[in-house]
Design a protein around this motif. Structure first.
Motif, PDB file in Angstrom:
ATOM      1  N   TYR A  82       0.827  -1.206   0.000  1.00  0.00           N
ATOM      2  CA  TYR A  82       0.000   0.000   0.000  1.00  0.00           C
ATOM      3  C   TYR A  82       0.860   1.255   0.000  1.00  0.00           C
ATOM      4  O   TYR A  82       1.945   1.283   0.581  1.00  0.00           O
ATOM      5  CB  TYR A  82      -0.924   0.013   1.212  1.00  0.00           C
ATOM      6  N   LYS A  83       0.326   2.297  -0.661  1.00  0.00           N
ATOM      7  CA  LYS A  83       1.012   3.581  -0.764  1.00  0.00           C
ATOM      8  C   LYS A  83       0.023   4.696  -0.443  1.00  0.00           C
ATOM      9  O   LYS A  83      -1.185   4.501  -0.499  1.00  0.00           O
ATOM     10  CB  LYS A  83       1.548   3.803  -2.175  1.00  0.00           C
ATOM     11  N   LYS A  84       0.552   5.858  -0.196  1.00  0.00           N
ATOM     12  CA  LYS A  84      -0.267   7.039   0.038  1.00  0.00           C
ATOM     13  C   LYS A  84      -0.440   7.795  -1.277  1.00  0.00           C
ATOM     14  O   LYS A  84       0.505   7.975  -2.035  1.00  0.00           O
ATOM     15  CB  LYS A  84       0.412   7.945   1.065  1.00  0.00           C
ATOM     16  N   ASP A  85      -1.651   8.237  -1.550  1.00  0.00           N
ATOM     17  CA  ASP A  85      -1.935   9.042  -2.740  1.00  0.00           C
ATOM     18  C   ASP A  85      -1.651  10.497  -2.405  1.00  0.00           C
ATOM     19  O   ASP A  85      -2.312  11.082  -1.551  1.00  0.00           O
ATOM     20  CB  ASP A  85      -3.394   8.870  -3.162  1.00  0.00           C
ATOM     21  N   SER A  86      -0.667  11.061  -3.073  1.00  0.00           N
ATOM     22  CA  SER A  86      -0.293  12.452  -2.792  1.00  0.00           C
ATOM     23  C   SER A  86      -1.115  13.442  -3.605  1.00  0.00           C
ATOM     24  O   SER A  86      -0.972  14.644  -3.443  1.00  0.00           O
ATOM     25  CB  SER A  86       1.198  12.661  -3.061  1.00  0.00           C
ATOM     26  N   GLY A  87      -1.955  12.949  -4.498  1.00  0.00           N
ATOM     27  CA  GLY A  87      -2.830  13.811  -5.269  1.00  0.00           C
ATOM     28  C   GLY A  87      -2.177  14.466  -6.474  1.00  0.00           C
ATOM     29  O   GLY A  87      -2.732  15.388  -7.061  1.00  0.00           O
ATOM     30  N   ASP A  91       0.702  10.073  -9.327  1.00  0.00           N
ATOM     31  CA  ASP A  91      -0.073   9.031  -8.665  1.00  0.00           C
ATOM     32  C   ASP A  91      -1.284   8.589  -9.477  1.00  0.00           C
ATOM     33  O   ASP A  91      -2.163   7.912  -8.971  1.00  0.00           O
ATOM     34  CB  ASP A  91      -0.540   9.509  -7.291  1.00  0.00           C
ATOM     35  N   SER A  92      -1.330   8.953 -10.750  1.00  0.00           N
ATOM     36  CA  SER A  92      -2.485   8.585 -11.572  1.00  0.00           C
ATOM     37  C   SER A  92      -2.544   7.087 -11.859  1.00  0.00           C
ATOM     38  O   SER A  92      -3.576   6.582 -12.279  1.00  0.00           O
ATOM     39  CB  SER A  92      -2.478   9.369 -12.879  1.00  0.00           C
ATOM     40  N   ASP A  93      -1.453   6.368 -11.623  1.00  0.00           N
ATOM     41  CA  ASP A  93      -1.446   4.927 -11.842  1.00  0.00           C
ATOM     42  C   ASP A  93      -1.816   4.141 -10.586  1.00  0.00           C
ATOM     43  O   ASP A  93      -1.681   2.932 -10.550  1.00  0.00           O
ATOM     44  CB  ASP A  93      -0.077   4.478 -12.353  1.00  0.00           C
ATOM     45  N   LEU A  94      -2.311   4.817  -9.560  1.00  0.00           N
ATOM     46  CA  LEU A  94      -2.675   4.146  -8.320  1.00  0.00           C
ATOM     47  C   LEU A  94      -4.147   3.737  -8.326  1.00  0.00           C
ATOM     48  O   LEU A  94      -4.999   4.422  -8.875  1.00  0.00           O
ATOM     49  CB  LEU A  94      -2.408   5.055  -7.117  1.00  0.00           C
ATOM     50  N   LEU A  95      -4.421   2.608  -7.684  1.00  0.00           N
ATOM     51  CA  LEU A  95      -5.769   2.140  -7.456  1.00  0.00           C
ATOM     52  C   LEU A  95      -6.025   2.290  -5.963  1.00  0.00           C
ATOM     53  O   LEU A  95      -5.327   1.679  -5.151  1.00  0.00           O
ATOM     54  CB  LEU A  95      -5.908   0.677  -7.884  1.00  0.00           C
ATOM     55  N   ILE A 107      -2.699   1.226  -4.183  1.00  0.00           N
ATOM     56  CA  ILE A 107      -1.675   0.328  -4.696  1.00  0.00           C
ATOM     57  C   ILE A 107      -1.345   0.720  -6.131  1.00  0.00           C
ATOM     58  O   ILE A 107      -2.148   1.344  -6.813  1.00  0.00           O
ATOM     59  CB  ILE A 107      -2.117  -1.154  -4.656  1.00  0.00           C
ATOM     60  N   SER A 108      -0.159   0.357  -6.554  1.00  0.00           N
ATOM     61  CA  SER A 108       0.244   0.565  -7.939  1.00  0.00           C
ATOM     62  C   SER A 108      -0.436  -0.493  -8.799  1.00  0.00           C
ATOM     63  O   SER A 108      -0.494  -1.666  -8.434  1.00  0.00           O
ATOM     64  CB  SER A 108       1.756   0.450  -8.068  1.00  0.00           C
ATOM     65  N   LYS A 109      -0.929  -0.092  -9.959  1.00  0.00           N
ATOM     66  CA  LYS A 109      -1.618  -1.019 -10.860  1.00  0.00           C
ATOM     67  C   LYS A 109      -0.644  -1.780 -11.761  1.00  0.00           C
ATOM     68  O   LYS A 109      -1.070  -2.543 -12.606  1.00  0.00           O
ATOM     69  CB  LYS A 109      -2.604  -0.255 -11.746  1.00  0.00           C
ATOM     70  N   GLU A 110       0.646  -1.591 -11.574  1.00  0.00           N
ATOM     71  CA  GLU A 110       1.617  -2.167 -12.504  1.00  0.00           C
ATOM     72  C   GLU A 110       1.877  -3.650 -12.344  1.00  0.00           C
ATOM     73  O   GLU A 110       1.971  -4.364 -13.312  1.00  0.00           O
ATOM     74  CB  GLU A 110       2.936  -1.406 -12.394  1.00  0.00           C
ATOM     75  N   ASN A 111       2.039  -4.132 -11.147  1.00  0.00           N
ATOM     76  CA  ASN A 111       2.452  -5.521 -10.955  1.00  0.00           C
ATOM     77  C   ASN A 111       1.227  -6.387 -10.656  1.00  0.00           C
ATOM     78  O   ASN A 111       0.873  -6.605  -9.510  1.00  0.00           O
ATOM     79  CB  ASN A 111       3.479  -5.610  -9.829  1.00  0.00           C
TER      80      ASN A 111
END
Length: 136
Positions: A82-87, A91-95, A107-111
């Motif tokens: 899990y990560k923090k969305d900094s806005g 961070d556009s690739d975060l779910l 979370i990152s949508k990459e992996n």
């Protein structure tokens, strides 16, 4: 040449030992909609057969924690933390998940090493991604 071969063998043993000592761990389970589940895991298997076997062994435990029909669902498994969305645009690739009370709810949508589609007729499809997919 012998030194390189010895280093490769030692490296292989270290990686194998690390994978054995760190089994796959479910970090989070999120029911995004009526039939869609997102699993956040760490140390997911590398091989296609290992990924599918892991899901087949653990799916009943996942379903026991959710209110979902086991004959029609989609599961997206992400191997991340899990990560923090900094806005920001970075961070556009975060779910992000609204069901979490903490700031680190994205979370990152990459992996995404495994996607499972289970259809009403009993047919199941698996899509796997290689850990090397970003390099080609």
């Amino acid at each position: 040449m012998k030194k390189i071969l010895i280093l490769v063998v030692i490296f292989s043993f270290v990686i194998t030992g690390y994978r054995i000592c760190h089994p796959t761990r479910i970090i989070g389970i999120h029911q995004v909609s009526e039939n869609i589940i997102v699993l956040v895991v760490q140390h997911f298997p590398w091989t296609k057969q290992g990924k599918i076997s892991w899901w087949q062994r653990n799916q009943s435990g996942v379903f026991s924690k959710l209110n979902i029909q086991e004959n029609n669902y989609s599961v997206f498994i992400y191997n991340t933390c899990y990560k923090k969305d900094s806005g920001t645009d970075q961070d556009s690739d975060l779910l992000c998940f609204k069901d979490m009370a903490t700031e680190e709810s994205c979370i990152s949508k990459e992996n995404r090493p495994l996607i499972i589609w289970r259809y009403r007729d009993g047919h199941t499809e698996y899509t796997t991604e290689s850990i090397f997919r970003r390099f080609y």
